[in-house]
Design a protein around this motif. Structure first.
Motif, PDB file in Angstrom:
ATOM      1  N   GLY A   2       0.822  -1.196   0.000  1.00 45.76           N
ATOM      2  CA  GLY A   2       0.000   0.000   0.000  1.00 45.76           C
ATOM      3  C   GLY A   2       0.858   1.247   0.000  1.00 45.76           C
ATOM      4  N   TYR A   3       0.271   2.363  -0.420  1.00 47.45           N
ATOM      5  CA  TYR A   3       1.020   3.611  -0.485  1.00 47.45           C
ATOM      6  C   TYR A   3       1.495   4.032   0.905  1.00 47.45           C
ATOM      7  N   ARG A 116      -0.466   9.097  -4.718  1.00 51.80           N
ATOM      8  CA  ARG A 116      -1.265   7.964  -4.243  1.00 51.80           C
ATOM      9  C   ARG A 116      -2.086   7.391  -5.389  1.00 51.80           C
ATOM     10  N   GLU A 120      -1.055   3.084  -7.466  1.00 52.48           N
ATOM     11  CA  GLU A 120      -1.860   1.898  -7.749  1.00 52.48           C
ATOM     12  C   GLU A 120      -1.669   1.375  -9.176  1.00 52.48           C
ATOM     13  N   LYS A 121      -1.118   2.219 -10.047  1.00 51.44           N
ATOM     14  CA  LYS A 121      -1.032   1.862 -11.460  1.00 51.44           C
ATOM     15  C   LYS A 121       0.388   1.615 -11.950  1.00 51.44           C
TER      16      LYS A 121
END
Length: 224
Positions: A2-3, A116, A120-121
């Motif tokens: 996770g970030y 953030r 995710e990408k």
């Protein structure tokens, strides 16, 4: 993965070890001087930093907890600031130096405005290739933004300092976590003298804290 750092995974006992081994700014040194206060917190049925963060988040609850536990309000305020530092705001993509308006526009059209969102990408090379195809941004430029995002996950690293680290050759979280603080300090100091990135004083102790902060972040982004 996770970030942000998962506060629920840091037990109060683990946090005690973290504080004892950390370099702290002067106003936070009371956390080391009163390290046994964490035992008092454990006795209140608090098991990890997420539970503690929720209690200290609001002023009224902090005061209630201070009265209930007998712990001084000033100590709890410093503890709250220390814990909240793990959950810093993401850096905006448009704030990174040398990022073109075209790239910013293409990312924003895909709902990506900050680190953030981007995180995710861009976890794997395959993710980055897909994002490049989707946005029309070159793989090279996507990789640059990936590294700036990786660095932005480190506590205290804003958009400017992420760029400084990148330009200094410490362009990934892993490189900062494995850095010699003295060598990092000398490199950053010399580079800033040459290119004048910032005017603030950043000393050796700041570099020690930076390396420690990097070690606390999981190495989620894959580069090969």
């Amino acid at each position: 993965m996770g970030y942000d750092i998962d506060l629920s995974k840091i037990s109060i006992e683990d946090y005690k070890d973290i504080i004892e081994s950390s370099h702290l700014i002067p106003s936070w040194k009371m956390l080391k001087e009163n390290i046994d206060y964490l035992e008092t917190i454990k006795k209140q049925g608090i098991h990890n930093l997420l539970e503690l963060q929720k209690i200290l988040k609001r002023k009224d609850r902090l005061l209630e907890f201070s009265e209930q536990s007998g712990l001084p309000e000033p100590y709890l305020n410093v503890l709250r600031r220390m814990i909240n530092g793990y959950l810093r705001k993401p850096n905006r993509i448009k704030d990174f130096p040398e990022t073109s308006e075209e790239i910013i526009s293409k990312l924003e059209k895909n709902g990506i405005k900050n680190t953030r969102h981007l995180f995710e990408k861009i976890i794997t090379p395959e993710d980055r290739a897909q994002l490049s195809k989707q946005t029309g941004i070159s793989n090279k430029k996507i990789l640059r933004l990936t590294k700036l995002t990786d660095l932005s996950r480190i506590r205290w690293v804003n958009h400017t300092f992420a760029y400084v680290l990148y330009e200094a050759g410490y362009d990934t979280l892993e490189k900062v976590a494995n850095a010699n603080p003295d060598a990092l300090y000398k490199t950053i100091k010399q580079l800033n003298a040459e290119r004048n990135f910032y005017s603030a004083h950043i000393g050796l102790n700041d570099m020690k804290m930076l390396v420690e902060a990097a070690k606390a972040v999981s190495l989620d982004i894959k580069y090969r």
